[in-house]
Design a protein around this motif. Structure first.
Motif, PDB file in Angstrom:
ATOM      1  N   VAL A   1       0.847  -1.198   0.000  1.00 27.08           N
ATOM      2  CA  VAL A   1       0.000   0.000   0.000  1.00 27.08           C
ATOM      3  C   VAL A   1       0.882   1.247   0.000  1.00 27.08           C
ATOM      4  CG1 VAL A   1      -1.897   1.170   1.176  1.00 27.08           C
ATOM      5  CG2 VAL A   1      -1.720  -1.329   1.256  1.00 27.08           C
ATOM      6  N   ASP A   2       1.954   1.241   0.795  1.00 20.60           N
ATOM      7  CA  ASP A   2       2.885   2.379   0.821  1.00 20.60           C
ATOM      8  C   ASP A   2       3.467   2.639  -0.570  1.00 20.60           C
ATOM      9  OD1 ASP A   2       2.550   2.798   3.488  1.00 20.60           O
ATOM     10  OD2 ASP A   2       4.367   1.723   4.103  1.00 20.60           O
ATOM     11  N   HIS A   3       3.769   1.552  -1.282  1.00 19.64           N
ATOM     12  CA  HIS A   3       4.404   1.716  -2.592  1.00 19.64           C
ATOM     13  C   HIS A   3       3.495   2.474  -3.562  1.00 19.64           C
ATOM     14  CE1 HIS A   3       7.136   1.000  -5.884  1.00 19.64           C
ATOM     15  NE2 HIS A   3       6.121   0.599  -6.608  1.00 19.64           N
ATOM     16  N   PHE A   4       2.184   2.266  -3.452  1.00 20.24           N
ATOM     17  CA  PHE A   4       1.257   2.921  -4.385  1.00 20.24           C
ATOM     18  C   PHE A   4       0.709   4.242  -3.845  1.00 20.24           C
ATOM     19  CE2 PHE A   4       1.356  -1.454  -5.906  1.00 20.24           C
ATOM     20  CZ  PHE A   4       1.614  -1.223  -7.249  1.00 20.24           C
ATOM     21  N   ASP A   5       1.248   4.670  -2.721  1.00 18.07           N
ATOM     22  CA  ASP A   5       0.848   5.946  -2.123  1.00 18.07           C
ATOM     23  C   ASP A   5       1.857   7.015  -2.549  1.00 18.07           C
ATOM     24  OD1 ASP A   5      -0.418   7.799  -0.579  1.00 18.07           O
ATOM     25  OD2 ASP A   5       0.140   6.897   1.354  1.00 18.07           O
ATOM     26  N   ALA A   6       1.479   8.286  -2.408  1.00 10.22           N
ATOM     27  CA  ALA A   6       2.446   9.362  -2.640  1.00 10.22           C
ATOM     28  C   ALA A   6       3.439   9.376  -1.473  1.00 10.22           C
ATOM     29  CB  ALA A   6       1.718  10.692  -2.732  1.00 10.22           C
ATOM     30  N   HIS A   7       4.614   9.969  -1.684  1.00  8.19           N
ATOM     31  CA  HIS A   7       5.635  10.057  -0.641  1.00  8.19           C
ATOM     32  C   HIS A   7       6.198  11.492  -0.678  1.00  8.19           C
ATOM     33  CE1 HIS A   7       8.900   9.271   1.967  1.00  8.19           C
ATOM     34  NE2 HIS A   7       9.136   8.004   1.645  1.00  8.19           N
ATOM     35  N   PRO A   8       5.414  12.466  -0.136  1.00 11.40           N
ATOM     36  CA  PRO A   8       5.758  13.891  -0.296  1.00 11.40           C
ATOM     37  C   PRO A   8       7.191  14.228   0.119  1.00 11.40           C
ATOM     38  CG  PRO A   8       3.626  13.644   0.759  1.00 11.40           C
ATOM     39  CD  PRO A   8       4.205  12.275   0.655  1.00 11.40           C
ATOM     40  N   GLN A   9       7.661  13.641   1.211  1.00 16.15           N
ATOM     41  CA  GLN A   9       8.999  13.970   1.703  1.00 16.15           C
ATOM     42  C   GLN A   9      10.084  13.562   0.689  1.00 16.15           C
ATOM     43  OE1 GLN A   9       9.789  11.984   5.364  1.00 16.15           O
ATOM     44  NE2 GLN A   9      11.573  13.251   5.840  1.00 16.15           N
ATOM     45  N   LEU A  10       9.976  12.331   0.197  1.00 14.06           N
ATOM     46  CA  LEU A  10      10.937  11.838  -0.798  1.00 14.06           C
ATOM     47  C   LEU A  10      10.824  12.641  -2.099  1.00 14.06           C
ATOM     48  CD1 LEU A  10      12.987   9.726  -1.857  1.00 14.06           C
ATOM     49  CD2 LEU A  10      11.047   8.203  -2.316  1.00 14.06           C
ATOM     50  N   GLU A  11       9.579  12.915  -2.491  1.00 12.59           N
ATOM     51  CA  GLU A  11       9.363  13.666  -3.735  1.00 12.59           C
ATOM     52  C   GLU A  11      10.006  15.041  -3.644  1.00 12.59           C
ATOM     53  OE1 GLU A  11       5.104  13.555  -4.324  1.00 12.59           O
ATOM     54  OE2 GLU A  11       5.131  11.349  -4.316  1.00 12.59           O
TER      55      GLU A  11
ATOM     56  N   LEU B   1      12.236  11.372  -9.901  1.00 17.69           N
ATOM     57  CA  LEU B   1      10.999  11.871  -9.289  1.00 17.69           C
ATOM     58  C   LEU B   1       9.780  11.318 -10.025  1.00 17.69           C
ATOM     59  CD1 LEU B   1       9.492  13.804  -7.338  1.00 17.69           C
ATOM     60  CD2 LEU B   1       9.819  15.617  -9.030  1.00 17.69           C
ATOM     61  N   ARG B   2       9.846  11.326 -11.352  1.00 13.42           N
ATOM     62  CA  ARG B   2       8.718  10.788 -12.142  1.00 13.42           C
ATOM     63  C   ARG B   2       8.509   9.307 -11.835  1.00 13.42           C
ATOM     64  NH1 ARG B   2      10.484  14.279 -16.079  1.00 13.42           N
ATOM     65  NH2 ARG B   2      11.814  12.711 -17.081  1.00 13.42           N
ATOM     66  N   GLU B   3       9.619   8.568 -11.733  1.00 18.13           N
ATOM     67  CA  GLU B   3       9.538   7.126 -11.420  1.00 18.13           C
ATOM     68  C   GLU B   3       8.914   6.888 -10.052  1.00 18.13           C
ATOM     69  OE1 GLU B   3      10.385   4.284 -13.261  1.00 18.13           O
ATOM     70  OE2 GLU B   3      10.328   5.805 -14.827  1.00 18.13           O
ATOM     71  N   VAL B   4       9.283   7.734  -9.090  1.00 15.57           N
ATOM     72  CA  VAL B   4       8.778   7.582  -7.722  1.00 15.57           C
ATOM     73  C   VAL B   4       7.287   7.928  -7.646  1.00 15.57           C
ATOM     74  CG1 VAL B   4       8.900   8.675  -5.434  1.00 15.57           C
ATOM     75  CG2 VAL B   4      10.984   7.810  -6.511  1.00 15.57           C
ATOM     76  N   MET B   5       6.866   8.899  -8.436  1.00 14.34           N
ATOM     77  CA  MET B   5       5.460   9.328  -8.388  1.00 14.34           C
ATOM     78  C   MET B   5       4.538   8.408  -9.184  1.00 14.34           C
ATOM     79  SD  MET B   5       5.916  13.449  -8.637  1.00 14.34           S
ATOM     80  CE  MET B   5       4.176  13.846  -8.451  1.00 14.34           C
ATOM     81  N   ARG B   6       5.116   7.710 -10.165  1.00 13.02           N
ATOM     82  CA  ARG B   6       4.311   6.921 -11.102  1.00 13.02           C
ATOM     83  C   ARG B   6       3.351   5.917 -10.446  1.00 13.02           C
ATOM     84  NH1 ARG B   6       3.662   5.094 -16.194  1.00 13.02           N
ATOM     85  NH2 ARG B   6       3.796   2.839 -16.491  1.00 13.02           N
ATOM     86  N   PRO B   7       3.809   5.110  -9.478  1.00 18.72           N
ATOM     87  CA  PRO B   7       2.887   4.109  -8.906  1.00 18.72           C
ATOM     88  C   PRO B   7       1.621   4.720  -8.316  1.00 18.72           C
ATOM     89  CG  PRO B   7       5.135   3.715  -8.146  1.00 18.72           C
ATOM     90  CD  PRO B   7       5.162   5.011  -8.895  1.00 18.72           C
TER      91      PRO B   7
END
Ligand code: G1P
Length: 298
Positions: free
Chosen positions: A65-75, A87-93
């Motif tokens: 579930v975490d993987h398909f959620d946004a991660h504002p801090q990392l982004e 960044l695009r790769e991290v946001m994609r899921p």
């Protein structure tokens, strides 16, 4: 004809074929090159026109579930570092589909896992993706099945021919292949993991389905079958008699990522897309198969 907008991914399994790797990590999170394998599944769903995915989870699966959620801090940190591609790769899921989850509290079988998603699916046709089965194809495998559903109006299962000695590891279907395309099968028998001598054909069910919502009624009436579990295949066998059932000998390569060898082959398959990685692998194989001499590193 109702549009297929939703999909169920049963992901509550313990991954025993992969121990000890799966002792503390969900098997669906093991990477194919640099993506968790379940991301390939959700990408196939999105590319097939699926808008909402329901993942059936169990204990120890929250990282999915975490993987398909946004991660504002990392982004934010990638943005500040100017790492736009990453960044695009991290946001994609988090941008692929709408995601919902439901827990399967007890391991009562695939049929039971699907039944857990009933209230989130409601009264519309839906796709099922078994996350162990990775399919690499030009036209997404699920899209191929949805097209058959739209053509026939019946539920559809993905099929592939396997060696006869492997039939006892799969749901096996028999029926008549449409001579027009050589792929669409009108199924007249389907059985879960038959003994090799009892297999009605060598056409094995691969983990992609498009199902009429009536399947839920059949599932509630299905008694535990093989392995004392509620089997989706048994519900499909009952539904076939009343409503028909088709199979589709899909175009593409399938990998069983729930098995160590299949998983490694899947990694090689997807690694071919990155020339830098692929040429290193080819070099390694050539050196270790004696095709070219090992580089002297002194
Ligand atoms: C499940 C299904 C089986 C199907 C297989 C495909 O079995 O029950 O009908 O052929 O997936 O991967 P499992 O491999 O989860 O035991």
């Amino acid at each position: 004809m109702a549009t297929v907008r939703k999909a169920v991914i049963p992901a509550a399994g313990l991954g025993t074929r992969f121990l000890p790797a799966t002792k503390a990590v969900a098997k669906e999170m093991l990477p194919i090159v640099n993506k968790p394998s379940i991301q390939l599944i959700v990408e196939e769903a999105a590319a097939s026109g699926i808008e909402q995915v329901i993942i059936v989870t169990g204990r120890g699966k929250t990282e999915i579930v975490d993987h398909f959620d946004a991660h504002p801090q990392l982004e934010e940190s990638l943005r500040r570092a100017g790492k736009e591609a990453l960044l695009r790769e991290v946001m994609r899921p988090s941008q692929l589909v709408k995601l919902a989850t439901v827990r399967q509290q007890r391991p009562l079988g695939l049929g039971h896992a699907i039944l857990c998603a009933r209230s989130l699916i409601g009264d519309e046709p839906f796709a099922v993706f078994l996350p162990d089965d990775l399919v690499d194809s030009e036209r997404p495998c699920a899209r191929q099945l949805i097209d058959v559903y739209e053509r026939t109006g019946t539920s559809v299962v993905a099929l592939m021919n396997v060696p006869r000695e492997e039939t006892s590891s799969y749901g096996i279907a028999a029926g008549t292949v449409d001579p027009m395309d050589g792929r669409t099968v009108r199924i007249n028998a389907i059985v879960e993991k038959p003994a090799v001598d009892d297999a009605p054909s060598t056409m094995a069910v691969v983990g992609r389905y498009v199902l009429d919502p009536a399947v839920f009624d059949y599932l509630t009436r299905t008694n535990p079958g093989r392995g004392d579990e509620i089997q989706l295949t048994d519900a499909l066998a009952a539904m076939m008699v009343d409503r028909g059932l088709h199979g589709y000998l899909f175009e593409g390569d399938r990998f069983d990522a729930g098995d160590v060898t299949g998983y490694l082959l899947a990694n090689l398959n997807w690694a071919r897309r990155t020339p830098r990685i692929w040429s290193a692998i080819v070099r390694y194989v050539e050196e270790h198969s004696g095709k070219v001499p090992k580089r002297d590193k002194r």
